[in-house]
Design an enzyme around this catalytic site. Structure first.
Site, short mmCIF file in Angstrom:
data_model
loop_
_atom_site.label_atom_id
_atom_site.label_comp_id
_atom_site.label_asym_id
_atom_site.label_seq_id
_atom_site.Cartn_x
_atom_site.Cartn_y
_atom_site.Cartn_z
N ASP A 17 0.87 -1.18 0.00
CA ASP A 17 0.00 0.00 0.00
C ASP A 17 0.90 1.23 0.00
O ASP A 17 2.10 1.13 0.27
CB ASP A 17 -0.88 -0.02 1.26
N SER A 18 0.31 2.38 -0.24
CA SER A 18 1.07 3.63 -0.18
C SER A 18 1.57 3.90 1.24
O SER A 18 2.49 4.67 1.43
CB SER A 18 0.17 4.78 -0.62
N TYR A 49 -0.29 8.39 -2.19
CA TYR A 49 -0.30 8.11 -3.63
C TYR A 49 -1.46 8.85 -4.32
O TYR A 49 -1.40 9.11 -5.51
CB TYR A 49 -0.48 6.61 -3.89
N GLY A 50 -2.49 9.14 -3.55
CA GLY A 50 -3.71 9.71 -4.13
C GLY A 50 -3.51 11.04 -4.83
O GLY A 50 -4.31 11.44 -5.66
N CYS A 80 -3.80 -1.02 -2.16
CA CYS A 80 -4.07 0.40 -2.35
C CYS A 80 -4.93 0.61 -3.61
O CYS A 80 -4.58 0.09 -4.68
CB CYS A 80 -2.73 1.10 -2.52
N ASN A 81 -6.00 1.36 -3.48
CA ASN A 81 -6.84 1.63 -4.65
C ASN A 81 -6.12 2.47 -5.70
O ASN A 81 -6.24 2.22 -6.89
CB ASN A 81 -8.12 2.36 -4.24
N GLU A 160 -6.36 9.75 9.10
CA GLU A 160 -5.04 9.46 9.68
C GLU A 160 -4.79 10.26 10.95
O GLU A 160 -4.09 9.82 11.85
CB GLU A 160 -3.93 9.74 8.66
N CYS A 192 -11.15 3.38 -1.33
CA CYS A 192 -9.90 3.85 -0.72
C CYS A 192 -9.69 3.04 0.56
O CYS A 192 -10.65 2.78 1.30
CB CYS A 192 -10.02 5.34 -0.39
N THR A 193 -8.43 2.69 0.80
CA THR A 193 -8.09 1.86 1.97
C THR A 193 -8.60 2.45 3.29
O THR A 193 -8.92 1.72 4.21
CB THR A 193 -6.56 1.77 2.10
N HIS A 194 -8.64 3.79 3.36
CA HIS A 194 -8.94 4.44 4.64
C HIS A 194 -10.43 4.50 4.97
O HIS A 194 -10.81 4.65 6.12
CB HIS A 194 -8.42 5.88 4.63
N1 DGL Z 1 -4.05 3.87 -0.03
C1 DGL Z 1 -4.59 4.95 -0.80
C2 DGL Z 1 -5.76 4.44 -1.64
O1 DGL Z 1 -6.39 3.46 -1.32
C3 DGL Z 1 -5.04 6.09 0.08
C4 DGL Z 1 -3.90 6.88 0.69
C5 DGL Z 1 -3.04 7.57 -0.34
O2 DGL Z 1 -3.51 8.50 -1.03
O3 DGL Z 1 -1.89 7.16 -0.47
O4 DGL Z 1 -6.04 5.02 -2.65
#
Ligand code: DGL
Length: 272
Positions: A17-18, A49-50, A80-81, A160, A192-194
């Site tokens: 994941d990011s 990463y977003g 990660c999406n 976060e 999104c993971t969050h």
């Molecule tokens: N893990 C990212 C996602 O699922 C979210 C956090 C990021 O932007 O890195 O898109």
């Protein structure tokens, strides 16, 4: 893909994941597949990463996948999406026949299309929404489906920082969800993971009128099914899970508990 001659059940599952958001998926995997060793890589040096370009995300994803394959991963779970939408195809092109790949987009799209909704909404990072991957895949499988995607970039830092279920989070969530594009949706994808961490608030906003989906369970099920079909399910946990991050600060440790639900030992691995 038949990789039975190359892979053995006792090899680990690589997951990346990011940052630490993908620990929601890692935790679901650890619970569903307790006999599997996980090697997690969170690219905290490049988080988020977003907000990155597709090219940057592809470059990071390739290097992390190479690292996980060097750890002998039999499967790579792209948790990660943003990475799943930007890099899934390129990972298969660069690493054909080396491991099985599971991303978080395909299983979610399949689960939603199976329900034959009329209109669905997607919330995600800018990278995920602007890639158009969810929108395209949904329309490919169900051409008459109405799809509306909205980038909701304030949610990741808000979650976060621990502002879920608070006086700060609800107005931000309400503001995004009151977009006219969501007025008539039957289902909402939390891409999104969050976002599973604010799922309750999102459900509360729609008050039961909209079905809410996230990737965690469906991606875990996809990983399980793939291992089962390929006779790669491990029968015994042979080594402890490993959790690597590319940058390490005390605040990542604190956030980790939020996403994994229990204490884990993050190790710094300077991949860059
Ligand atoms: N893990 C990212 C996602 O699922 C979210 C956090 C990021 O932007 O890195 O898109």
């Amino acid at each position: 893909m038949d990789l039975s001659h190359k892979l053995r059940p006792n090899q680990p599952i690589g997951i990346f994941d990011s940052g630490i958001g993908g620990l929601t998926v890692a935790n679901a995997l650890a619970k569903r597949l307790p006999e599997e060793q996980l090697i997690y890589f969170g690219d905290t040096a490049h988080l988020p990463y977003g907000d990155k370009s597709g090219d940057a995300i592809r470059y990071y994803s390739l290097k992390i996948t190479k690292f996980l394959l060097e750890q002998e991963a039999k499967m790579i779970v792209v948790a990660c999406n943003s990475a799943s939408t930007a890099a899934s195809r390129v990972l298969l092109e660069f690493f054909p026949d080396q491991a099985h790949f599971v991303n978080v987009v395909d299983p979610l799209v399949e689960a939603v299309v199976a329900r034959n909704f009329k209109s669905v909404g997607i919330i995600a990072t800018k990278a995920t929404i602007h890639s158009g991957v969810y929108q395209r895949q949904l329309k490919q499988l169900q051409p008459d489906l109405e799809v509306f995607g909205l980038a909701t970039p304030l949610l990741v830092p808000m979650i976060e920082e621990g502002y879920s279920e608070s006086r700060i989070s609800q107005p931000i969530i309400d503001n995004y969800l009151s977009d006219p594009g969501f007025a008539n949706i039957d289902a909402l994808l939390l891409a999104c993971t969050h976002y599973p961490l604010v799922r309750k608030e999102i459900e509360a906003y729609f008050d039961g009128r909209v079905e809410v989906f996230d990737s965690t369970e469906v991606a875990t099920e996809a990983a399980y099914n793939c291992l089962k079909e390929n006779h790669l399910l491990s029968s015994r946990l042979e080594a402890p899970h490993q959790f690597y991050v590319s940058d390490h600060t005390p605040s990542f440790e604190a956030t980790t508990r939020l996403f994994y639900g229990e204490e884990i030992n993050l190790k710094h691995f300077p991949l860059w």
